[in-house]
Design a protein around this motif. Sequence first.
Motif, short mmCIF file in Angstrom:
data_model
loop_
_atom_site.label_atom_id
_atom_site.label_comp_id
_atom_site.label_asym_id
_atom_site.label_seq_id
_atom_site.Cartn_x
_atom_site.Cartn_y
_atom_site.Cartn_z
N UNK A 89 -23.69 -52.11 -11.21
CA UNK A 89 -24.65 -52.26 -12.30
C UNK A 89 -24.09 -53.21 -13.37
N UNK A 90 -22.82 -53.03 -13.71
CA UNK A 90 -22.20 -53.92 -14.70
C UNK A 90 -22.19 -55.35 -14.19
N UNK A 91 -21.87 -55.54 -12.92
CA UNK A 91 -21.84 -56.90 -12.38
C UNK A 91 -23.22 -57.54 -12.44
N UNK A 92 -24.23 -56.80 -11.98
CA UNK A 92 -25.58 -57.39 -11.93
C UNK A 92 -26.16 -57.64 -13.32
N UNK A 93 -25.78 -56.84 -14.31
CA UNK A 93 -26.37 -56.99 -15.63
C UNK A 93 -25.53 -57.85 -16.58
N UNK A 94 -24.24 -58.05 -16.31
CA UNK A 94 -23.38 -58.81 -17.23
C UNK A 94 -22.55 -59.88 -16.53
N UNK A 95 -21.67 -59.43 -15.62
CA UNK A 95 -20.63 -60.30 -15.09
C UNK A 95 -21.15 -61.44 -14.24
N UNK A 96 -22.30 -61.31 -13.61
CA UNK A 96 -22.79 -62.38 -12.74
C UNK A 96 -23.11 -63.65 -13.52
N UNK B 274 -17.06 -67.49 -6.17
CA UNK B 274 -17.78 -66.33 -6.73
C UNK B 274 -17.62 -65.10 -5.83
N UNK B 275 -17.66 -65.28 -4.54
CA UNK B 275 -17.45 -64.15 -3.62
C UNK B 275 -16.04 -63.60 -3.79
N UNK B 276 -15.06 -64.48 -3.91
CA UNK B 276 -13.68 -64.05 -4.14
C UNK B 276 -13.58 -63.30 -5.47
N UNK B 277 -14.25 -63.79 -6.49
CA UNK B 277 -14.26 -63.14 -7.80
C UNK B 277 -14.87 -61.74 -7.70
N UNK B 278 -15.98 -61.62 -6.98
CA UNK B 278 -16.63 -60.32 -6.82
C UNK B 278 -15.69 -59.34 -6.11
N UNK B 279 -15.06 -59.79 -5.03
CA UNK B 279 -14.15 -58.93 -4.30
C UNK B 279 -12.99 -58.47 -5.16
N UNK B 280 -12.43 -59.39 -5.94
CA UNK B 280 -11.32 -59.03 -6.81
C UNK B 280 -11.76 -58.05 -7.90
N UNK B 281 -12.92 -58.29 -8.49
CA UNK B 281 -13.42 -57.39 -9.53
C UNK B 281 -13.61 -55.98 -8.96
N UNK B 282 -14.28 -55.90 -7.83
CA UNK B 282 -14.54 -54.58 -7.26
C UNK B 282 -13.27 -53.92 -6.74
N UNK C 272 -10.33 -49.78 -7.72
CA UNK C 272 -9.09 -49.06 -7.41
C UNK C 272 -8.53 -48.37 -8.65
N UNK C 273 -8.53 -49.08 -9.77
CA UNK C 273 -8.00 -48.51 -11.00
C UNK C 273 -8.80 -47.29 -11.44
N UNK C 274 -10.10 -47.44 -11.54
CA UNK C 274 -10.93 -46.33 -12.02
C UNK C 274 -10.98 -45.18 -11.02
N UNK D 61 -21.37 -47.91 -10.66
CA UNK D 61 -21.26 -48.36 -12.04
C UNK D 61 -20.81 -49.82 -12.09
N UNK D 62 -19.82 -50.17 -11.29
CA UNK D 62 -19.34 -51.55 -11.25
C UNK D 62 -20.43 -52.50 -10.77
#
Length: 98
Positions: A51-58, A6-14, A19-21, A48-49
């Motif tokens: 907030x999205x993580x805490x409300x959806x992706x987690x 999960x930590x690896x997933x969080x790092x990759x998502x962020x 980077x893209x945005x 923004x990322x």
Amino acid sequence: MRLLLEVLRILLIFFISGSFYSMVLSIVYKSMSVSRFEWLGAVGVLIILFVIYRNRWQFKGWYKGEEKAVLSQKTTRLLLSFSALLLILPPLIHYFIA
């Protein structure tokens, strides 16, 4: 093991999304001749990322802990408002200073 994934997933998502945005935002700012305060927009994107993580992706990850909770509506609105302010602040600063 799930926590590490999960930590690896969080790092990759962020890292990838951030980077893209931030790159897209940098292109927009450069087209407006605003490059001095780009970092404010990058911080806005990261908020923004978050907030999205805490409300959806987690809830779609590998970690199955019981302490998962969405942000309150008040906190979500506050963070998104602050993020929007950070996103529009560089052009405003450039307009009033230059």
